[in-house]
Scaffold this active site. Structure first.
Site, short mmCIF file in Angstrom:
data_model
loop_
_atom_site.label_atom_id
_atom_site.label_comp_id
_atom_site.label_asym_id
_atom_site.label_seq_id
_atom_site.Cartn_x
_atom_site.Cartn_y
_atom_site.Cartn_z
N GLY A 284 3.58 1.89 10.75
CA GLY A 284 3.34 1.30 12.07
C GLY A 284 2.91 -0.14 11.89
O GLY A 284 3.35 -1.04 12.59
N HIS B 167 -9.56 -2.81 9.87
CA HIS B 167 -9.38 -2.74 8.42
C HIS B 167 -9.83 -4.02 7.71
O HIS B 167 -10.12 -4.00 6.52
CB HIS B 167 -7.90 -2.55 8.10
CG HIS B 167 -7.47 -1.12 7.97
ND1 HIS B 167 -8.17 -0.20 7.23
CD2 HIS B 167 -6.39 -0.46 8.46
CE1 HIS B 167 -7.53 0.97 7.29
NE2 HIS B 167 -6.46 0.84 8.03
N GLU C 152 -9.23 4.64 6.35
CA GLU C 152 -8.43 5.05 7.50
C GLU C 152 -9.23 5.78 8.57
O GLU C 152 -8.94 5.65 9.76
CB GLU C 152 -7.24 5.89 7.04
CG GLU C 152 -6.31 5.16 6.08
CD GLU C 152 -5.68 3.91 6.68
OE1 GLU C 152 -5.81 3.68 7.90
OE2 GLU C 152 -5.09 3.13 5.90
N MET D 148 0.51 -2.76 8.69
CA MET D 148 -0.20 -2.80 7.41
C MET D 148 -1.19 -3.95 7.42
O MET D 148 -0.84 -5.08 7.76
CB MET D 148 0.83 -2.96 6.27
CG MET D 148 0.21 -3.14 4.90
SD MET D 148 -0.79 -1.71 4.40
CE MET D 148 -2.03 -2.50 3.38
N GLU D 149 -2.43 -3.62 7.02
CA GLU D 149 -3.55 -4.53 7.22
C GLU D 149 -3.74 -5.63 6.19
O GLU D 149 -4.86 -6.12 6.04
CB GLU D 149 -4.84 -3.69 7.28
CG GLU D 149 -5.24 -3.04 5.93
CD GLU D 149 -4.74 -1.62 5.75
OE1 GLU D 149 -3.78 -1.25 6.44
OE2 GLU D 149 -5.30 -0.88 4.92
N ASN D 150 -2.68 -6.05 5.48
CA ASN D 150 -2.83 -7.11 4.47
C ASN D 150 -3.80 -8.18 4.96
O ASN D 150 -3.69 -8.65 6.08
CB ASN D 150 -1.49 -7.78 4.18
CG ASN D 150 -0.37 -6.79 4.04
OD1 ASN D 150 -0.39 -5.95 3.16
ND2 ASN D 150 0.61 -6.85 4.94
N HIS E 107 -6.66 -1.16 15.23
CA HIS E 107 -6.75 -0.43 13.97
C HIS E 107 -6.67 -1.40 12.79
O HIS E 107 -7.51 -1.39 11.89
CB HIS E 107 -5.60 0.59 13.91
CG HIS E 107 -5.55 1.41 12.66
ND1 HIS E 107 -6.01 2.70 12.59
CD2 HIS E 107 -5.11 1.11 11.41
CE1 HIS E 107 -5.84 3.17 11.37
NE2 HIS E 107 -5.30 2.22 10.62
N GLU E 108 -5.68 -2.26 12.80
CA GLU E 108 -5.47 -3.16 11.65
C GLU E 108 -6.57 -4.21 11.55
O GLU E 108 -6.96 -4.60 10.45
CB GLU E 108 -4.09 -3.83 11.75
CG GLU E 108 -2.91 -2.87 11.85
CD GLU E 108 -2.90 -1.80 10.76
OE1 GLU E 108 -3.40 -2.06 9.65
OE2 GLU E 108 -2.40 -0.69 11.04
N GLU F 235 0.84 -1.19 0.00
CA GLU F 235 0.00 0.00 0.00
C GLU F 235 0.88 1.25 0.00
O GLU F 235 1.84 1.29 0.75
CB GLU F 235 -0.92 0.04 1.22
CG GLU F 235 -2.01 1.09 1.04
CD GLU F 235 -2.90 1.26 2.28
OE1 GLU F 235 -2.46 0.94 3.40
OE2 GLU F 235 -4.02 1.75 2.12
#
Ligand code: ZN
Length: 1031
Positions: free
Chosen positions: A433, A472, A491, A435-437, A468-469, A299
């Site tokens: 910080g 997502h 976001e 990443m929501e893969n 947070h992730e 991303e």
């Protein structure tokens, strides 16, 4: 993604894959209105016509382009071109594609066809060359003006790398082809740091077209074949246009709507040395040996660096991944592993299940490393946390938190997480910080790993990022914004849910105060002219513009607006609307209006307002309102205007918002049931209250995204009320007043004397939220004065702070503390006390540090006090050296980061320069930490000019590591310039950035920096005299 620099404080069943984007034929009129919805030509754009005999003015859309190609081809036919076997179209068993292969690739070309074909090619090439060499004629957008002066507009195609015309002239991809499935095989070599790959893309044709255009960056394509339906696959030529990271395959005849095709690309590349694409990373294991690994960060636009693909979020597809590895490694990808095969070379090939869900390319991920994991079953999902082997013991908290939150989101959203596994992986060198893969969330070690004995404040940070992730996986992965201009749909929601889920599931982590601070931060950024609407309607196309979307407005203002809406809707309706939204758009892409429509259907707002009408005023225009209150008896007049900080007072907008104004009064002021609501839609409106009401406090709990000015009298009555009984307002309301009055002072609406009048109540304040706000505001004033070398004022400011907060600072306990709120408070108080040199504080901190080092670190320092203790110690040369040793040896990531901040807080110029250059080189101090180092140093007196010089000197190396526009670059620009307040510095900053040109001069953060310096100048001009009198 989660930005890492504010931490001090990422399936549908196959039968549901229809992506709404592809369900309908694009309408030409809609395309004209919304160029981001479908990649299309703008009305004023034209296409290069490679014949001088006819120049067409082109209109909108893919079909027009194809008309032009059709025309090109029919002309060729007239010239006797017949290299295609047309009889195949009458054969129902064969695809019409047979006749479309370029002549050189025709499976059985006759000699005559070859001769004719070559003749035609030569003829066409000659005409193109003749046109090219016409005097003064270049293939620019303006076309060949001299030769065709009567033609109003001419098309232009850029040149491919090989000199041929590239068949597409838009930075966005055409919408004529839709990828359905990617079959990826990757063979990384962790010794040579290279990899080879094969990507097989199954696609369907949505509109007749003669080209397939997709993304590829820094890949060397070694072979390409193309197949239509059941036909034999043929080798095809791939053209590349590097500036837009696109490749294309051209065909002489149309691929027809509904055809199914397969493009297979073999390629080779280097593993990336930056932090995006398929990149290599390394760490030293406990024996000191260097261990290498490879991981991905795609991303927003780096999937194209790992495999050729349609790298836009709306091109969702399914993926099957295979990765080759050496026996000592494991591989991970989005899906569970399906099988492992031993190859003749002795290498192993892991194959992962095909994704059962359609997903965007930026969510694909894979890792080759020697990690170990711990696991747990949550409903039907196997949750695992991976780390390097020596940090396995630090993964338990993340597993507990992720398990709890996965259950929470599954229940709350009424849609179960769609994959059978969810991995959370700590990567030793990672820029964001986290990443929501989908199914394979990647984190910095500092955002995921924490020892069991760590403080609740350390755990709060981990919980925040995990929450947070995980959010997502629904908001972002299941439902994705159509294009990056609506990034806030990903976001803003993930940020909103990270606080909301934790406030519900982990109330002890005290996220309410953190979320309040986030709203204050968003207001600060959005009060500048350089801000942007949450949902951006202007161009967001270049990589820099896309990167710049990852900012505080997208994340934090987005989350703040969702909170405002949630607290305005009747109980339960926000959730009901969101469930509807997720259910309706699962597996597809949305724009902001889709969200408002789902919520509008769920419920009308008070006063018969629709969610859509109200929220458009908040998401389509930048900034936020200032509500000014004036009262005459029972009549309260509310007036709204744009709260815009402007140094020249020249920019006024007529923006109006539909503001859900909330208020409480002296008879009922702190309980949620006291809250009343009034929607202010016009410039002014009158609200009637009882004459007996003594005072009103607006924006209850500061859940609304606006600032309130009460007028002299209004402020005076509120200050009196607080002095009489501090608890008459909630702590968040008190913090809200402090925040608002500082903001009004910056706007020039109240004097600094009024600010100080309000702060007088704070000598009785003990709550975290208002004290944190007061101290952070005072400390930014202090830092400005300090950098201006206003030494007398600095000294008097210290006396002021000691007078108001000294006692509270001295009374803080230095032992273990369980309450997160108290930890937050004492760390803020003590960090300020010690950094301003309060003896009581520095003595205690030094004593704790010495105890820690003398006991060989067996006598621990409470986690929330580590930063203040280390930073105080770092001011002595000897202790700085022992901290440096501790930094190299510690494996506790949260501790390591605090030590680094302490090292960077030194006032010794040589140490400062050493840390900066070491951070840029990487190694002892990882390059990922450079933005943190820079922001820490910028706060200090000794560091702030040195660090600005360093950034100027090393700009090109810095942007090699952190892309122009990215969050780290935004952070670096902000921290190095935001404390300047003189004309000299303004001109210097302006001069430096304007000379950068494409290397950064167009960034929004540069505009923000310049505005901030001008505002600082203005603030100094206005307030220095007052401060000299009143401090
Ligand atoms: Zn995010």
């Amino acid at each position: 993604m989660e930005d890492p620099f504010d931490s001090e404080r990422a399936s549908l069943p196959r039968n549901m894959i229809e992506n709404s984007m592809f369900e309908e034929e694009p309408d030409v009129v809609d395309l004209a209105k919304d160029s981001t919805a479908f990649p299309a030509l703008e009305p004023d754009e034209v296409v290069y016509e490679p014949r001088s005999s006819r120049l067409l003015v082109r209109g909108l859309g893919e079909n027009d382009l194809d008309d032009e190609e059709e025309d090109y081809e029919s002309s060729a036919r007239l010239l006797g071109m017949s290299f295609i076997n047309r009889s195949s179209t009458h054969n129902p068993s064969s695809s019409p594609y047979n006749r479309q292969a370029p002549p050189r690739l025709c499976s059985c070309p006759s000699a005559r066809m070859l001769v004719v074909g070559v003749f035609i090619l030569v003829l066409v090439a000659s005409m193109a060359m003749a046109l090219y060499f016409l005097p003064g004629c270049t293939f620019t957008k303006a076309g060949c003006g001299k030769a065709n002066s009567s033609t109003p507009m001419e098309p232009s195609y850029p040149n491919s790398t090989n000199g041929e015309l590239f068949p597409w002239n838009e930075i966005r991809l055409p919408a004529s082809v839709r990828p359905v499935n990617y079959d990826l095989s990757l063979t990384p070599n962790l010794t040579s740091m290279t990899f080879t790959g094969r990507t097989v893309i199954n696609m369907t044709i949505l509109h007749d077209t003669k080209r397939i255009v997709l993304h590829s960056s820094e890949l060397i394509i070694t072979k390409a074949t193309f197949q239509v339906g059941e036909d034999k696959s043929v080798e095809v030529k791939v053209l590349e246009y590097k500036p837009w990271q696109q490749i294309a395959v051209s065909f002489l005849e149309d691929l027809k709507v509904g055809q199914v095709c397969v493009l297979t690309l073999d390629y080779a590349a280097n593993l990336s040395h930056t932090y995006d694409g398929f990149y290599n990373s390394s760490y030293n294991d406990k024996t000191g040996a260097k261990r290498v690994l490879a991981a991905t960060q795609f991303e927003p636009q780096a999937a194209r660096k790992a495999f050729p693909c349609f790298d836009e979020p709306a091109f969702k597809a399914t993926f099957l991944v295979r990765i080759t590895r050496e026996p000592g490694y494991i591989t991970l990808s989005n899906m569970p592993q399906a099988k492992t095969t031993t190859l003749p070379s002795g290498l192993l090939e892991d194959e992962f299940e095909q994704t059962g869900v359609n997903m965007s390319t930026y969510l694909v991920a894979f890792i080759v490393a020697n990690f170990t994991s711990i696991t747990r079953n949550v409903s039907n999902t196997l949750v695992s946390v991976y780390s390097v082997p020596e940090k396995k013991e630090h993964t338990h908290y993340a597993l507990d938190t992720a398990s709890t939150l996965l259950h929470f989101y599954n229940t709350f959203f009424h849609i179960d997480y769609p994959l059978r596994k969810l991995d959370l992986v700590a990567i030793p060198d990672f820029l964001a910080g986290a990443m929501e893969n989908w199914g394979l969330i990647t984190f910095r070690e500092t955002s995921l790993l924490v020892g069991n004995q760590s403080s609740p404040l350390d755990k709060q940070l981990i919980a925040n990022v995990v929450a947070h992730e995980l959010a997502h996986q629904w908001f972002g992965n299941l439902v994705t914004m159509r294009w990056w201009n609506d990034l806030w749909l990903n976001e803003g929601f993930a940020t909103y849910w990270q606080y909301t889920s934790l406030m519900t599931e982990f109330p002890q982590l005290d996220l309410g105060n953190v979320f309040l601070g986030v709203r204050f931060k968003a207001l600060a950024k959005d009060s500048l002219n350089s801000s942007h609407p949450v949902s951006v309607s202007s161009q967001v196309t270049t990589p820099e513009q896309v990167s710049e979307m990852f900012d505080s407005v997208t994340y934090e203002k987005g989350a703040s607006l969702l909170l405002m809406l949630k607290t305005t809707l009747p109980d339960g309706q926000f959730r009901k609307g969101l469930i509807k939204y997720l259910d309706k758009y699962r597996g597809s892409n949305t724009v902001t209006e889709d969200l408002w429509n789902s919520l509008t259907q769920a419920q009308m707002l008070p006063q018969q307002e629709s969610v859509s009408d109200m929220m458009r005023t908040w998401t389509l225009q930048n900034g936020f309102p200032l509500v000014t209150v004036s009262r005459k008896g029972g009549h309260v007049t509310l007036t709204q205007e744009h709260f815009l900080l402007s140094a020249d007072n020249a920019t006024h907008t007529s923006n109006l918002w539909h503001i859900p104004v909330t208020y409480v009064n002296d008879s009922c002021s702190s309980a949620p049931s006291c809250r009343q609501i009034f929607t202010l839609r016009n410039k002014t409106a009158t609200l009637n209250v009882s004459d007996s009401v003594k005072w009103l406090k607006f924006n209850y709990m500061n859940t609304g995204f606006y600032i309130v000015h009460y007028g002299d009298e209004g402020w005076a009555t509120l200050i009196d009320a607080l002095k009489t009984d501090i608890n008459t307002l909630t702590p968040h309301d008190r913090a809200s007043l402090i925040h608002n009055i500082f903001a009004l002072s910056r706007l020039g609406r109240v004097s600094f004397r009024q600010v100080l009048n309000l702060l007088d109540y704070a000598t009785n304040e003990t709550e975290t939220a208002p004290l944190t706000e007061a101290l952070s505001q005072l400390s930014s004033v202090y830092r400005l004065l300090d950098k201006r070398q206003e030494q007398r004022l600095v000294a008097r400011m210290k006396v002021y702070i000691w007078g108001h907060f000294g006692q509270l600072m001295d009374s803080q306990d230095w032992g273990e503390e369980e309450s997160v709120s108290k930890q937050e408070l004492r760390s803020v108080l003590l960090e300020m006390a010690c950094s301003l040199g309060r003896q009581n504080c520095t003595d205690q901190a030094t004593a704790l540090f010495d105890q820690w080092t003398n006991s060989n670190q067996t006598k621990p320092i409470p986690g929330d006090l580590q930063r203040v203790v280390f930073s105080t110690a770092a001011q002595s040369d000897l202790r700085w050296l022992s901290l440096m040793e501790a930094y190299s040896s510690t494996t506790y990531d949260s501790e390591k980061r605090k030590i680094l901040q302490a090292l960077a807080s030194t006032q010794d110029p040589q140490s400062i320069v050493w840390i900066l250059s070491t951070g840029l080189e990487g190694g002892i101090i990882q390059t990922q930490e450079l933005p943190l180092v820079i922001s820490t140093m910028s706060d200090g007196f000794a560091g702030h000019l040195l660090v600005w010089d360093f950034v100027k000197e090393n700009w090109d190396r810095i942007i090699e590591k952190f892309p122009v526009g990215s969050y780290p670059i935004q952070s670096i620009i902000k921290s190095t310039t935001s404390q300047f307040s003189t004309q000299t510095h303004l001109e210097e900053v302006q001069g430096f950035f304007s000379n950068l040109k494409e290397r950064g001069s167009q960034m929004r953060s540069v505009q923000e920096a310049l505005e901030t310096i001008r505002l600082n100048q203005l603030w100094m001009d206005r307030n220095l005299p007052t401060l000299r009198i009143w401090l």
